[in-house]
Design a protein around this motif. Structure first.
Motif, PDB file in Angstrom:
ATOM      1  N   LEU A   9       6.656  -4.664 -11.914  1.00 57.95           N
ATOM      2  CA  LEU A   9       5.766  -5.662 -11.310  1.00 57.95           C
ATOM      3  C   LEU A   9       6.394  -7.051 -11.335  1.00 57.95           C
ATOM      4  O   LEU A   9       6.168  -7.855 -10.438  1.00 57.95           O
ATOM      5  CB  LEU A   9       4.412  -5.680 -12.025  1.00 57.95           C
ATOM      6  N   PHE A  10       7.204  -7.321 -12.332  1.00 59.04           N
ATOM      7  CA  PHE A  10       7.859  -8.624 -12.440  1.00 59.04           C
ATOM      8  C   PHE A  10       8.861  -8.855 -11.313  1.00 59.04           C
ATOM      9  O   PHE A  10       9.152  -9.983 -10.946  1.00 59.04           O
ATOM     10  CB  PHE A  10       8.549  -8.757 -13.801  1.00 59.04           C
ATOM     11  N   THR A  11       9.395  -7.777 -10.727  1.00 55.04           N
ATOM     12  CA  THR A  11      10.395  -7.908  -9.654  1.00 55.04           C
ATOM     13  C   THR A  11       9.775  -8.225  -8.296  1.00 55.04           C
ATOM     14  O   THR A  11      10.482  -8.566  -7.359  1.00 55.04           O
ATOM     15  CB  THR A  11      11.240  -6.628  -9.517  1.00 55.04           C
ATOM     16  N   ILE A  12       8.474  -8.115  -8.182  1.00 56.34           N
ATOM     17  CA  ILE A  12       7.798  -8.359  -6.901  1.00 56.34           C
ATOM     18  C   ILE A  12       7.677  -9.860  -6.654  1.00 56.34           C
ATOM     19  O   ILE A  12       7.296 -10.626  -7.535  1.00 56.34           O
ATOM     20  CB  ILE A  12       6.399  -7.719  -6.905  1.00 56.34           C
ATOM     21  N   ARG A  13       7.996 -10.270  -5.468  1.00 61.51           N
ATOM     22  CA  ARG A  13       7.825 -11.673  -5.065  1.00 61.51           C
ATOM     23  C   ARG A  13       6.696 -11.744  -4.055  1.00 61.51           C
ATOM     24  O   ARG A  13       6.543 -10.869  -3.207  1.00 61.51           O
ATOM     25  CB  ARG A  13       9.121 -12.217  -4.453  1.00 61.51           C
ATOM     26  N   TYR A  14       5.920 -12.789  -4.141  1.00 62.70           N
ATOM     27  CA  TYR A  14       4.734 -12.893  -3.308  1.00 62.70           C
ATOM     28  C   TYR A  14       4.636 -14.291  -2.721  1.00 62.70           C
ATOM     29  O   TYR A  14       4.696 -15.283  -3.454  1.00 62.70           O
ATOM     30  CB  TYR A  14       3.486 -12.597  -4.157  1.00 62.70           C
ATOM     31  N   ARG A  15       4.499 -14.356  -1.430  1.00 73.01           N
ATOM     32  CA  ARG A  15       4.253 -15.639  -0.759  1.00 73.01           C
ATOM     33  C   ARG A  15       2.767 -15.708  -0.481  1.00 73.01           C
ATOM     34  O   ARG A  15       2.230 -14.991   0.365  1.00 73.01           O
ATOM     35  CB  ARG A  15       5.053 -15.730   0.534  1.00 73.01           C
ATOM     36  N   ILE A  61      -0.678  -6.452  -4.907  1.00 74.44           N
ATOM     37  CA  ILE A  61       0.643  -5.919  -4.570  1.00 74.44           C
ATOM     38  C   ILE A  61       0.586  -5.040  -3.318  1.00 74.44           C
ATOM     39  O   ILE A  61       1.544  -4.337  -3.007  1.00 74.44           O
ATOM     40  CB  ILE A  61       1.256  -5.163  -5.757  1.00 74.44           C
ATOM     41  N   GLU A  62      -0.530  -5.075  -2.609  1.00 75.69           N
ATOM     42  CA  GLU A  62      -0.728  -4.390  -1.328  1.00 75.69           C
ATOM     43  C   GLU A  62      -0.490  -2.891  -1.409  1.00 75.69           C
ATOM     44  O   GLU A  62       0.022  -2.274  -0.488  1.00 75.69           O
ATOM     45  CB  GLU A  62       0.155  -5.013  -0.250  1.00 75.69           C
ATOM     46  N   CYS A  63      -0.888  -2.278  -2.513  1.00 74.36           N
ATOM     47  CA  CYS A  63      -0.698  -0.831  -2.665  1.00 74.36           C
ATOM     48  C   CYS A  63      -1.761  -0.045  -1.906  1.00 74.36           C
ATOM     49  O   CYS A  63      -1.559   1.112  -1.586  1.00 74.36           O
ATOM     50  CB  CYS A  63      -0.689  -0.442  -4.143  1.00 74.36           C
ATOM     51  N   GLY A  64      -2.910  -0.663  -1.634  1.00 72.77           N
ATOM     52  CA  GLY A  64      -3.974   0.000  -0.890  1.00 72.77           C
ATOM     53  C   GLY A  64      -4.890   0.861  -1.733  1.00 72.77           C
ATOM     54  O   GLY A  64      -5.795   1.495  -1.202  1.00 72.77           O
ATOM     55  N   THR A  65      -4.688   0.890  -3.031  1.00 73.88           N
ATOM     56  CA  THR A  65      -5.512   1.719  -3.902  1.00 73.88           C
ATOM     57  C   THR A  65      -6.983   1.366  -3.777  1.00 73.88           C
ATOM     58  O   THR A  65      -7.831   2.253  -3.694  1.00 73.88           O
ATOM     59  CB  THR A  65      -5.070   1.581  -5.370  1.00 73.88           C
ATOM     60  N   CYS A  66      -7.306   0.096  -3.723  1.00 78.28           N
ATOM     61  CA  CYS A  66      -8.710  -0.318  -3.701  1.00 78.28           C
ATOM     62  C   CYS A  66      -9.438   0.161  -2.447  1.00 78.28           C
ATOM     63  O   CYS A  66     -10.586   0.566  -2.510  1.00 78.28           O
ATOM     64  CB  CYS A  66      -8.840  -1.825  -3.874  1.00 78.28           C
ATOM     65  N   GLY A  85       2.422 -12.508   1.730  1.00 80.13           N
ATOM     66  CA  GLY A  85       2.246 -11.248   1.029  1.00 80.13           C
ATOM     67  C   GLY A  85       3.446 -10.876   0.181  1.00 80.13           C
ATOM     68  O   GLY A  85       4.240 -11.713  -0.215  1.00 80.13           O
ATOM     69  N   VAL A  86       3.560  -9.581  -0.081  1.00 80.33           N
ATOM     70  CA  VAL A  86       4.538  -9.036  -1.012  1.00 80.33           C
ATOM     71  C   VAL A  86       5.920  -8.902  -0.376  1.00 80.33           C
ATOM     72  O   VAL A  86       6.054  -8.530   0.776  1.00 80.33           O
ATOM     73  CB  VAL A  86       4.069  -7.663  -1.511  1.00 80.33           C
ATOM     74  N   ALA A  87       6.931  -9.198  -1.181  1.00 83.44           N
ATOM     75  CA  ALA A  87       8.328  -8.917  -0.827  1.00 83.44           C
ATOM     76  C   ALA A  87       8.904  -8.135  -2.010  1.00 83.44           C
ATOM     77  O   ALA A  87       9.091  -8.692  -3.078  1.00 83.44           O
ATOM     78  CB  ALA A  87       9.110 -10.193  -0.600  1.00 83.44           C
ATOM     79  N   TYR A  88       9.131  -6.839  -1.800  1.00 85.51           N
ATOM     80  CA  TYR A  88       9.653  -5.993  -2.871  1.00 85.51           C
ATOM     81  C   TYR A  88      11.153  -6.178  -3.010  1.00 85.51           C
ATOM     82  O   TYR A  88      11.883  -6.114  -2.037  1.00 85.51           O
ATOM     83  CB  TYR A  88       9.313  -4.531  -2.615  1.00 85.51           C
TER      84      TYR A  88
END
Length: 91
Positions: A9-15, A61-66, A85-88
């Motif tokens: 999770l720490f590697t994810i960048r988010y704008r 993190i835009e996983c869509g689980t919710c 949004g997320v930049a993996y």
């Protein structure tokens, strides 16, 4: 080599956008149900306090689980606007 979820999770960048891409459709539904989103969201986006469900969309993190796991279909989910949004970084 094993990598923990926290390290990934720490590697994810988010704008972050100023506009949320997540919304609760009916707050009264959240106050009367068992609130499963408090347990299934890996980024802990949802918190229930002061009688209302709060959404920290900035952590999503835009996983869509919710949108899939809410048994009440009470979460409105859409992709963030273009450029946000997320930049993996890995995977």
């Amino acid at each position: 080599m094993s990598v923990s979820v926290e390290e990934l999770l720490f590697t994810i960048r988010y704008r972050c956008d100023t506009e949320s891409h997540l919304a609760i459709r009916d707050q009264t539904r959240c106050s009367t149900c068992n609130q499963p989103c408090l347990t299934f969201c890996p980024a802990e986006v949802y918190t229930f306090r002061d009688g209302a469900m709060h959404v920290a969309y900035e952590n999503c993190i835009e996983c869509g689980t919710c949108r899939i796991a809410c048994p009440h279909q009470n979460i409105e989910w859409r992709y963030p606007r273009g450029g946000f949004g997320v930049a993996y970084k890995i995977g």
